[in-house]
Scaffold this active site. Structure first.
Site, PDB file in Angstrom:
ATOM      1  N   CYS A 105       0.833  -1.198   0.000  1.00 33.65           N
ATOM      2  CA  CYS A 105       0.000   0.000   0.000  1.00 33.65           C
ATOM      3  C   CYS A 105       0.877   1.260   0.000  1.00 33.65           C
ATOM      4  CB  CYS A 105      -1.009  -0.042   1.132  1.00 33.65           C
ATOM      5  SG  CYS A 105      -2.379   1.120   0.861  1.00 33.65           S
ATOM      6  N   GLU A 138      -2.261  -8.697   3.417  1.00 39.05           N
ATOM      7  CA  GLU A 138      -2.562  -9.259   4.739  1.00 39.05           C
ATOM      8  C   GLU A 138      -4.060  -9.415   4.996  1.00 39.05           C
ATOM      9  OE1 GLU A 138      -2.620  -4.846   5.187  1.00 39.05           O
ATOM     10  OE2 GLU A 138      -1.318  -6.268   4.132  1.00 39.05           O
ATOM     11  N   HIS A 196      -3.705  -4.731  -0.054  1.00 38.09           N
ATOM     12  CA  HIS A 196      -3.370  -5.222   1.281  1.00 38.09           C
ATOM     13  C   HIS A 196      -3.333  -6.749   1.259  1.00 38.09           C
ATOM     14  CE1 HIS A 196      -3.539  -1.359   3.311  1.00 38.09           C
ATOM     15  NE2 HIS A 196      -4.536  -1.073   2.493  1.00 38.09           N
TER      16      HIS A 196
END
Length: 195
Positions: free
Chosen positions: A77, A179, A177
């Site tokens: 990001c 994650e 993202h």
């Protein structure tokens, strides 16, 4: 294996830590130069504003440290954007690891800015996308994006085609993202940790 998450003035660190916990990876959150240099893998995440984050990096010498690293480094990001040459967000000179500029999505394209939510990535190449199928879905939250360039390893189309992922030498980056991108993001993180 020692994985370091770079601690700086940007959010989203907790979700990266949770993702590494799910993978059973041990990690250290730090801004200490010796700890970062001695890591096997370095993750440079981020949610925030480019000029404020770059000012924090400069204050701590991290703007010089990060480009000098020799081990695999993954920026996500805002972390990816700061690894580029320049960001239109508050006219910010970034680290220049990737020789590309980050531009704001125009508001007049008929699509909502920021680009928020699930979108697909295509034209995948490189070691981090191993095991993924073209048009895999990942989660984005951003108003600025790097153009497509020779270092692009995945493309997303929103307002314009942009670099969803970049790779040069030991540096890897994802605009989305990873994650919080479900199984696709988990696979990307696994691929990074096993480089």
């Amino acid at each position: 294996m020692k994985t370091v998450i770079i601690k700086y003035n940007a959010g989203n660190v907790q979700s990266v830590m949770y993702a590494l916990d799910r993978l059973g990876a041990s990690y250290l959150l730090t801004d200490d130069e010796a700890e970062i240099r001695s890591a096997d893998k370095v993750i440079f995440p981020g949610v925030g504003e480019a000029s404020t984050a770059m000012a924090y990096l400069r204050e701590r010498g991290l703007d010089k440290l990060i480009p000098s690293l020799k081990q695999p480094v993954l920026g996500t990001c805002v972390g990816m954007q700061l690894m580029c040459r320049y960001s239109e967000e508050n006219d910010t000179t970034c680290m220049g690891i990737f020789d590309i500029d980050v531009r704001r999505f125009p508001n007049d394209a008929g699509l909502k800015v920021p680009h928020t939510g699930w979108n697909n990535i295509h034209t995948l190449r490189g070691p981090l996308t191993e095991g993924l199928t073209d048009n895999a879905y990942v989660y984005f939250v951003h108003s600025y994006a790097a153009d497509v360039c020779p270092e692009t390893t995945a493309i997303c189309d929103y307002v314009r085609p942009f670099s969803a992922m970049l790779h040069r030498d030991n540096f890897y980056a994802a605009q989305f993202h990873a994650e919080i991108s479900g199984n696709v993001g988990q696979r990307i993180l696994e691929n990074f940790l096993t480089l």
